[in-house]
Design a protein around this motif. Structure first.
Motif, PDB file in Angstrom:
ATOM      1  N   ALA A   8      30.763  42.377  26.377  1.00 23.16           N
ATOM      2  CA  ALA A   8      32.032  41.494  25.074  1.00 23.16           C
ATOM      3  C   ALA A   8      33.013  40.657  25.644  1.00 23.16           C
ATOM      4  N   THR A   9      32.947  41.157  26.894  1.00 27.68           N
ATOM      5  CA  THR A   9      34.754  40.670  27.030  1.00 27.68           C
ATOM      6  C   THR A   9      34.557  39.962  28.720  1.00 27.68           C
ATOM      7  N   TRP A  10      34.017  39.956  29.620  1.00 33.76           N
ATOM      8  CA  TRP A  10      34.032  39.042  30.353  1.00 33.76           C
ATOM      9  C   TRP A  10      32.416  38.325  30.461  1.00 33.76           C
ATOM     10  N   ALA A  11      32.677  37.238  31.296  1.00 34.45           N
ATOM     11  CA  ALA A  11      31.947  35.890  31.153  1.00 34.45           C
ATOM     12  C   ALA A  11      30.849  37.191  32.072  1.00 34.45           C
ATOM     13  N   SER A  12      29.684  36.365  32.184  1.00 33.65           N
ATOM     14  CA  SER A  12      28.530  36.797  33.099  1.00 33.65           C
ATOM     15  C   SER A  12      28.706  37.372  34.281  1.00 33.65           C
ATOM     16  N   ASP A  13      29.542  36.374  35.031  1.00 30.88           N
ATOM     17  CA  ASP A  13      29.387  35.124  36.173  1.00 30.88           C
ATOM     18  C   ASP A  13      31.277  36.266  36.668  1.00 30.88           C
ATOM     19  N   THR A  55      34.854  37.560  37.401  1.00 33.78           N
ATOM     20  CA  THR A  55      35.655  38.212  38.993  1.00 33.78           C
ATOM     21  C   THR A  55      37.094  38.556  38.615  1.00 33.78           C
ATOM     22  N   TYR A  56      36.919  40.010  39.484  1.00 34.98           N
ATOM     23  CA  TYR A  56      38.195  40.927  39.444  1.00 34.98           C
ATOM     24  C   TYR A  56      38.666  41.305  40.513  1.00 34.98           C
ATOM     25  N   ALA A  57      40.106  40.555  41.064  1.00 40.05           N
ATOM     26  CA  ALA A  57      40.715  41.657  42.632  1.00 40.05           C
ATOM     27  C   ALA A  57      42.185  41.971  41.532  1.00 40.05           C
ATOM     28  N   ASP A  58      42.681  42.206  42.342  1.00 40.68           N
ATOM     29  CA  ASP A  58      44.072  43.028  42.936  1.00 40.68           C
ATOM     30  C   ASP A  58      43.951  43.833  44.636  1.00 40.68           C
ATOM     31  N   PRO A  59      44.850  44.692  44.612  1.00 42.32           N
ATOM     32  CA  PRO A  59      45.655  44.303  45.726  1.00 42.32           C
ATOM     33  C   PRO A  59      44.406  45.544  46.361  1.00 42.32           C
ATOM     34  N   LEU A  60      44.066  46.697  45.520  1.00 44.50           N
ATOM     35  CA  LEU A  60      43.057  47.696  45.624  1.00 44.50           C
ATOM     36  C   LEU A  60      41.537  47.305  45.729  1.00 44.50           C
ATOM     37  N   LEU A  61      40.749  46.205  44.683  1.00 47.13           N
ATOM     38  CA  LEU A  61      39.966  46.462  43.825  1.00 47.13           C
ATOM     39  C   LEU A  61      39.583  45.189  43.759  1.00 47.13           C
ATOM     40  N   SER A  62      38.205  45.110  43.808  1.00 48.96           N
ATOM     41  CA  SER A  62      37.734  43.460  43.370  1.00 48.96           C
ATOM     42  C   SER A  62      36.107  44.179  42.948  1.00 48.96           C
ATOM     43  N   ALA A  63      35.309  43.025  41.816  1.00 48.33           N
ATOM     44  CA  ALA A  63      34.338  42.864  41.346  1.00 48.33           C
ATOM     45  C   ALA A  63      33.842  41.677  40.740  1.00 48.33           C
ATOM     46  N   GLN A  64      32.825  41.533  40.524  1.00 51.97           N
ATOM     47  CA  GLN A  64      31.875  40.587  40.563  1.00 51.97           C
ATOM     48  C   GLN A  64      30.950  41.080  39.737  1.00 51.97           C
ATOM     49  N   ALA A  65      31.361  39.763  38.400  1.00 53.14           N
ATOM     50  CA  ALA A  65      30.121  40.529  37.394  1.00 53.14           C
ATOM     51  C   ALA A  65      29.809  41.890  36.507  1.00 53.14           C
ATOM     52  N   HIS A  66      29.090  41.617  35.342  1.00 48.42           N
ATOM     53  CA  HIS A  66      29.215  42.721  34.728  1.00 48.42           C
ATOM     54  C   HIS A  66      28.620  43.974  35.354  1.00 48.42           C
ATOM     55  N   GLY A 125      29.025  45.055  38.996  1.00 46.86           N
ATOM     56  CA  GLY A 125      30.714  45.023  39.804  1.00 46.86           C
ATOM     57  C   GLY A 125      31.593  45.549  38.670  1.00 46.86           C
ATOM     58  N   ILE A 126      32.528  44.969  37.706  1.00 49.50           N
ATOM     59  CA  ILE A 126      33.372  44.920  37.330  1.00 49.50           C
ATOM     60  C   ILE A 126      32.956  46.993  36.976  1.00 49.50           C
ATOM     61  N   ASP A 127      31.689  47.411  36.161  1.00 50.99           N
ATOM     62  CA  ASP A 127      31.830  48.369  35.574  1.00 50.99           C
ATOM     63  C   ASP A 127      31.276  49.400  36.762  1.00 50.99           C
ATOM     64  N   ALA A 128      30.865  48.938  38.040  1.00 56.18           N
ATOM     65  CA  ALA A 128      31.380  50.227  38.923  1.00 56.18           C
ATOM     66  C   ALA A 128      32.590  50.402  39.394  1.00 56.18           C
ATOM     67  N   MET A 129      33.186  49.383  39.350  1.00 57.10           N
ATOM     68  CA  MET A 129      34.960  49.103  39.628  1.00 57.10           C
ATOM     69  C   MET A 129      35.621  50.049  38.617  1.00 57.10           C
ATOM     70  N   ILE A 130      35.728  50.156  37.305  1.00 60.93           N
ATOM     71  CA  ILE A 130      36.104  51.014  36.367  1.00 60.93           C
ATOM     72  C   ILE A 130      35.507  52.927  36.170  1.00 60.93           C
ATOM     73  N   ARG A 131      34.117  52.898  36.632  1.00 59.19           N
ATOM     74  CA  ARG A 131      33.727  53.879  37.450  1.00 59.19           C
ATOM     75  C   ARG A 131      34.187  54.632  38.288  1.00 59.19           C
ATOM     76  N   ALA A 132      34.442  53.888  39.192  1.00 53.76           N
ATOM     77  CA  ALA A 132      35.392  54.508  39.935  1.00 53.76           C
ATOM     78  C   ALA A 132      37.115  54.866  39.946  1.00 53.76           C
ATOM     79  N   VAL A 133      37.455  54.029  39.417  1.00 49.20           N
ATOM     80  CA  VAL A 133      39.144  54.595  39.031  1.00 49.20           C
ATOM     81  C   VAL A 133      38.832  56.051  38.135  1.00 49.20           C
ATOM     82  N   HIS A 134      37.314  55.681  37.210  1.00 53.36           N
ATOM     83  CA  HIS A 134      37.512  56.780  36.174  1.00 53.36           C
ATOM     84  C   HIS A 134      36.995  58.405  37.027  1.00 53.36           C
ATOM     85  N   GLU A 135      36.880  57.797  38.472  1.00 55.84           N
ATOM     86  CA  GLU A 135      36.601  58.966  38.845  1.00 55.84           C
ATOM     87  C   GLU A 135      37.471  59.354  39.806  1.00 55.84           C
TER      88      GLU A 135
END
Length: 122
Positions: free
Chosen positions: A29-34, A36-47, A49-59
């Protein structure tokens, strides 16, 4: 509340969601299917990748929460806002500013994050 503020608040709901199924719904609902996210520590592409990135932050930061700390500043399809990550006790440990671009359907196309304050081990 304007559409950009609602979108950014949903962005934080997504970052804070620990239930995998609900998080995937929020990402869609929040992100376009394609997107991208990038910061100095993380990056992700597509849904996925974004889910995996957020899951890693929770861990790495269990039971920590993100929250917006400024109003959402926006024009046309661009936006910016600041945030903080807090411990379960409410102590802010990381602060940052994000810049985003919104697609034609009103979802996030890109987010670029900058860390304003972070411990050396972040």
């Amino acid at each position: 509340m304007n559409a950009h503020t609602a979108l950014v608040d949903r962005y934080f709901d997504t970052w804070n969601e620990t239930d995998a199924s609900r998080r995937k719904e929020l990402i869609a609902a929040t992100w376009a299917s394609d997107a991208t996210y990038a910061d100095p520590l993380l990056s992700a592409q597509a849904h996925d990748g974004i889910d995996a990135m957020i899951r890693a932050v929770h861990e790495r930061f269990p039971q920590h929460t993100f929250r917006r700390t400024t109003a959402v500043d926006s024009f046309a399809d661009r936006l910016r806002f600041s945030w903080e990550l807090s411990t379960p006790e409410g102590v802010s440990i990381i602060k940052g500013s994000d810049f985003g671009q919104v697609d034609a359907s009103g979802r996030l196309q890109t987010v670029t994050g900058f860390l304003d304050e972070a411990p050396a081990a972040a």
